[in-house]
Structure formats: structure tokens, C-alpha cells
Design a protein around this motif. Structure first.
Motif, short mmCIF file in Angstrom:
data_model
loop_
_atom_site.label_atom_id
_atom_site.label_comp_id
_atom_site.label_asym_id
_atom_site.label_seq_id
_atom_site.Cartn_x
_atom_site.Cartn_y
_atom_site.Cartn_z
N ASP A 125 46.74 83.99 -32.93
CA ASP A 125 46.37 82.60 -33.12
C ASP A 125 45.34 82.15 -32.07
OD1 ASP A 125 46.20 79.89 -33.56
OD2 ASP A 125 48.36 79.54 -33.50
N ILE A 126 44.13 81.83 -32.51
CA ILE A 126 43.06 81.46 -31.58
C ILE A 126 43.38 80.17 -30.85
CG2 ILE A 126 41.71 80.12 -33.26
CD1 ILE A 126 40.36 82.45 -30.48
N THR A 127 44.19 79.31 -31.43
CA THR A 127 44.52 78.04 -30.77
C THR A 127 45.35 78.27 -29.52
OG1 THR A 127 46.57 77.67 -32.04
CG2 THR A 127 44.51 76.86 -33.00
N LYS A 128 45.94 79.46 -29.40
CA LYS A 128 46.77 79.77 -28.23
C LYS A 128 46.05 80.68 -27.23
CE LYS A 128 51.22 79.21 -30.58
NZ LYS A 128 50.66 78.51 -31.74
N VAL A 129 44.77 80.97 -27.51
CA VAL A 129 43.99 81.82 -26.61
C VAL A 129 43.26 80.96 -25.59
CG1 VAL A 129 42.04 83.42 -26.45
CG2 VAL A 129 43.68 83.64 -28.33
N ASN A 130 43.45 81.27 -24.32
CA ASN A 130 42.75 80.56 -23.25
C ASN A 130 41.32 81.10 -23.18
OD1 ASN A 130 41.75 79.54 -20.81
ND2 ASN A 130 43.78 79.60 -19.84
N ALA A 131 40.34 80.22 -23.26
CA ALA A 131 38.94 80.65 -23.25
C ALA A 131 38.60 81.45 -21.99
CB ALA A 131 38.02 79.44 -23.38
N GLU A 132 39.26 81.15 -20.88
CA GLU A 132 38.98 81.85 -19.63
C GLU A 132 39.39 83.32 -19.71
OE1 GLU A 132 41.04 79.63 -16.69
OE2 GLU A 132 39.49 78.06 -16.55
N ASP A 133 40.29 83.65 -20.64
CA ASP A 133 40.76 85.04 -20.77
C ASP A 133 39.86 85.87 -21.68
OD1 ASP A 133 42.93 84.42 -19.17
OD2 ASP A 133 44.19 83.84 -20.87
N GLU A 183 31.64 76.29 -25.31
CA GLU A 183 31.43 75.42 -24.13
C GLU A 183 31.83 76.13 -22.84
OE1 GLU A 183 32.13 72.63 -21.00
OE2 GLU A 183 33.75 73.70 -22.03
N LYS A 184 32.91 76.93 -22.92
CA LYS A 184 33.42 77.58 -21.73
C LYS A 184 32.64 78.86 -21.39
CE LYS A 184 36.67 77.64 -18.54
NZ LYS A 184 36.88 76.51 -17.61
N LYS A 185 32.35 79.66 -22.40
CA LYS A 185 31.76 80.97 -22.15
C LYS A 185 30.23 80.98 -22.24
CE LYS A 185 33.92 83.84 -21.24
NZ LYS A 185 34.58 84.24 -19.99
N LYS A 186 29.66 79.98 -22.89
CA LYS A 186 28.20 79.85 -22.99
C LYS A 186 27.51 81.15 -23.44
CE LYS A 186 27.49 76.02 -19.80
NZ LYS A 186 28.89 75.54 -19.96
N PRO A 187 27.86 81.67 -24.61
CA PRO A 187 27.17 82.87 -25.10
C PRO A 187 25.70 82.57 -25.34
CG PRO A 187 28.42 81.83 -26.87
CD PRO A 187 28.81 81.12 -25.59
N LYS A 188 24.87 83.58 -25.25
CA LYS A 188 23.44 83.39 -25.49
C LYS A 188 23.18 82.96 -26.93
CE LYS A 188 22.30 86.92 -22.06
NZ LYS A 188 23.73 87.19 -21.73
N VAL A 189 24.02 83.46 -27.84
CA VAL A 189 23.85 83.17 -29.27
C VAL A 189 25.22 83.03 -29.92
CG1 VAL A 189 22.82 83.93 -31.45
CG2 VAL A 189 21.77 84.62 -29.29
N PHE A 190 25.33 82.17 -30.91
CA PHE A 190 26.51 82.19 -31.78
C PHE A 190 26.03 82.32 -33.22
CE2 PHE A 190 25.85 77.51 -31.27
CZ PHE A 190 25.58 77.18 -32.59
N VAL A 191 26.89 82.94 -34.04
CA VAL A 191 26.63 83.06 -35.47
C VAL A 191 27.90 82.62 -36.19
CG1 VAL A 191 26.07 84.60 -37.39
CG2 VAL A 191 25.03 84.99 -35.13
N LEU A 192 27.80 81.55 -36.96
CA LEU A 192 28.95 81.00 -37.68
C LEU A 192 28.73 81.18 -39.18
CD1 LEU A 192 29.42 77.64 -35.72
CD2 LEU A 192 30.20 79.94 -35.12
#
Length: 431
Positions: A125-133, A183-192
């Protein structure tokens, strides 16, 4: 003069760090207020010299991962709402390396893990994943579900992280989890990726909130395009693709050249009945009778089901509706494969000639229809396989997207590495 140069070097370091961390994270690391960071950046206050070492340390924490990535792939990516790994497959084909996966469905996890064996566990479940991890990465991939957004009571845009900012507008939707990770990880690119109707969903409010979040709150340079998978596979399947670059990059998905639609026919994905059908070790005889060179009889519709579908179609035709089954042959293009295909297969029925009921596609044919190679393992039941491929993406479409953005992405990676090396060099000179 040396002091001025040194201060300039610190600001260069700070600007580099803001591309790797959020202002909130930088402030916490340096033990100052966020407003102080902004004053340093606008030049109204000069940072102390010892700040340089802390900034260099923040940058250096990113470098080991980058050096490791160079050995294993041209770029790194994470795979959110991964399903059975269709988007991942396309980006791996373009030279990418997956460093994190999230998918909540246990049956999709089974298919995914069979095809992408890794020491890294599939996160649920992505809602339970901490972005810092989540590991640092160059590209974020997400085929997120479409959900309604409530924008009632939001009259003024606020900055990221505040109680009434973009979190408030998107709270309770899974897109928020994509946004908070960006917002937390600031990837160079995202693809949705999403269904075509995302544009009109909830009278346009859904897409409005998504677009404003990506471009105004997260400040990415974005482009979107509705692309039909029919350019690569014999299936009419329109999906919206949204790409965003962290920096100001001059690009448009409209410039992406697509193969002509409709040139690939169903014959390219159907089982061969002339003795040339490949015997796949992972399939065995689950779908095909090799002794008699034919698809197993269980995929042919029963008399009762075929009679029902014909009567249903006739009923709706008499009412002026277009509902009904989709009967096709090897020279045709199929309708969109859906997750409900397991119920009766009505949207794509393969003609077997006069006097014989049509048949469903086999799961292997569904895999081919979505652009998966024949070495892709299907470890689940037919019902689960139909659902999984119906929910998946056209693999070569995302390979094409990956190849389109890769030159721009690699330029961003090269610029970041060059800036990091320059900053280190300037710091050594200044000291």
C-alpha cells in the motif's frame, strides 16, 4: 574578493542542494528556519562559511547512488501502482534500472515478482510508504488510479507542505501519494499514465487539480498527450500520458513521432494453427493444443453464451444503441481489452469461421495484444490474467515514451553531475 567568491560558491552549493532536497529538509539539516533559506537564495542575507561543508555533505550523500546507477543502467526509476510491470518493461528496454516498486494487489505482485525477480521486496500500500524510505531516482513512473478530487473551500493556493496547500486539495486520493513523493524526492522526470477520460473526469475538476499541482505547486515543466496504442499493437487503446521535468526543459509530447495506426493486425498476436506456434516452457499446453495445432476448446464460447450475446446485441440495436460484442478476424484491429474480459470476452471475440462459435483470446494472446514479449511469465489463473492484462498498459507505447524523453533526461543527468563537480572544484579553490 575571496570572501565574495566564497559566498557565491555557497549560494551555488545551496541552489544545487535545492534540486536534490526540499526547502523543509534543507532547513532541518542546517538547523535554520525555511525563511532563512529563502533569504540566502534571494541575496538579502549571506550564509556563514561553515554552511558550505554541510551543503557538500548533503550533495555527497547522493553521489554513491549515482555512481552505482552508472554501472547498472543509464538512469534509475521507481515503479508506483506498478500492476504487472508494463511501464517498467518499456523503461527497462530503454536502458533504465528500477530501484523501487509499489503494488498493493497480491495477485499482481505474484505476476510481477515472477517476471522481475529482485532482492528488493515489492512494497504494498503506497499510502503507508514513507517517502523518505524510497531510494533516490531519476524518473518516477506511476499509472495511478483515477479518483474524484474535492476542491470545495480552496480559494487560494498555498505553498507546499502547509495545511491548506495541495495536500488539502487532494487528500484522500491516490494522486496525493504520487505528489508527496515527487515533492519529497524531486525526481528529474515523472511519467504518469491514466485513462483517456481523466481529462473529463468529474467535469474536468480532477485534471484541473492534477495539472495545477504538478505545474504550480510542484513547479515541474509538463506536457500531456492522449496516445492510442494502435500505433504499436492491433488494439484501439487510448491513454493519457503526462510527463514533467523538474527543470525548465523545452519539450512537448506532441513532438513525439508515432508509427501509423492500424498497420499491425490481429494475425500478429493470435496463436498460429499452421504448426509454427512456439512452444513456451512457461505455458506448456495451458492455452494451445500442439498435437492438433489449435487453441484449446475451452476458449470457444458455449452455445448458450453465444446465443445470449447475439440476443443482447440485437436487443440494443433495436433500441438504437451500439452495445454488443466485437467479432473480429486476423485482419482486424481489436477494441480495447478491459479488466472485465474474463466475464464473457464480448469486446474481443475471434471468429472461427462459418458454423463454429467464436472464441475468447487466450491469456498469452492478451499478453501479446498488450505488447509483452513471449518470455513474459503468466503464473496466475486465466481469470486473474485477463484482469491483469486488461488493467495494464501497451508496453511498446511506454518504450517509445522512454526513448523520446531519454536524450533530455540524460542531458539533465549530465548537467547535474557537471554542476556537482564544478561546485566541488570551486569550493576547493575558495578554501
Amino acid at each position: 574578493m575571496e570572501e565574495v567568491f566564497f559566498q557565491s560558491s555557497i549560494i551555488d552549493l545551496l541552489e544545487q542542494v535545492t534540486k536534490l532536497y526540499s526547502i523543509s529538509d534543507i532547513a532541518t539539516e542546517l538547523q535554520v528556519n525555511q525563511s532563512t533559506i529563502h533569504r540566502w537564495l534571494n541575496g538579502s542575507v549571506q550564509p556563514k562559511s561553515f554552511i558550505a561543508d554541510r551543503l557538500v555533505n548533503m550533495i555527497s550523500r547522493k553521489i554513491p547512488a549515482q555512481e552505482n546507477d552508472e554501472k547498472n543502467g543509464d538512469f534509475t526509476f521507481i515503479d508506483l501502482f506498478a500492476g504487472i510491470g508494463g511501464i517498467r518493461k518499456g523503461f527497462e528496454q530503454a536502458g533504465g534500472k528500477c530501484v523501487f516498486t509499489s503494488e498493493w494487489d497480491e495477485f499482481a505482485q505474484k505476476t510481477y515478482s515472477n517476471n522481475y525477480p529482485s532482492k528488493c521486496p515489492i512494497n504494498g500500500d503506497i499510502t503507508k510508504v514513507n517517502a523518505e524510505d524510497i531510494p533516490d531516482h531519476d524518473v518516477l513512473l506511476a499509472g495511478f488510479p483515477c479518483q474524484p478530487f474535492s476542491i470545495a473551500g480552496v480559494s487560494k493556493k498555498k505553498s507546499l507542505g502547509r495545511p491548506t496547500g495541495f495536500e488539502d486539495k487532494t487528500q484522500g486520493t491516490l494522486f496525493f501519494d504520487v505528489a508527496r513523493i515527487i515533492e519529497k524526492k524531486k525526481p528529474k522526470v515523472f511519467v504518469l499514465e491514466n485513462v483517456k477520460n481523466l481529462k473529463s473526469h468529474d467535469k474536468g475538476n480532477t485534471f484541473k487539480v492534477i495539472w495545477e499541482t504538478l505545474t504550480q505547486d510542484l513547479k515541474y515543466t509538463c506536457s500531456y498527450r492522449i496516445i492510442d496504442g494502435q500505433s504499436w499493437v492491433p488494439q484501439h487503446r487510448e491513454r493519457i500520458v503526462i510527463v514533467g521535468f523538474r527543470n525548465k526543459v523545452d519539450f512537448s509530447l506532441e513532438d513525439m513521432e508515432l508509427p501509423p495506426k492500424g498497420e499491425v493486425k490481429l494475425a500478429s498476436i493470435l496463436h498460429k494453427t499452421d504448426g509454427t506456434e512456439p512452444r513456451l516452457p512457461q505455458d506448456g499446453d495451458k492455452y494451445f493444443d500442439f498435437e492438433n495445432n489449435k487453441v484449446l476448446d475451452k476458449y470457444t464460447l458455449t452455445d448458450n453464451l453465444w446465443a445470449y450475446l447475439q440476443a443482447y446485441a440485437q436487443k440494443h440495436r433495436s433500441m438504437g444503441n451500439g452495445f454488443g460484442y466485437g467479432l473480429v478476424n486476423e485482419n482486424d484491429i481489436a477494441r480495447t481489452l478491459s479488466a472485465r474480459y474474463y466475464k464473457d470476452g464480448s469486446e474481443i471475440l475471434i471468429s472461427q469461421g462459418e458454423g463454429k462459435n467464436p472464441r475468447r483470446l487466450t491469456p498469452r494472446e492478451c499478453a501479446r495484444l498488450m505488447g509483452y514479449p513471449d518470455d513474459y511469465v503468466i503464473p496466475v489463473s486465466d481469470t486473474r490474467a485477463y484482469k491483469q492484462f486488461g488493467n495494464s498498459v501497451v508496453v511498446p507505447l511506454f518504450h517509445a515514451v522512454a526513448e523520446f524523453i531519454k536524450p533530455l533526461l540524460m542531458e539533465e543527468i549530465e548537467n547535474e553531475n557537471h554542476n556537482t563537480e564544478r561546485i566541488y572544484a570551486e569550493k576547493r579553490i575558495a578554501i
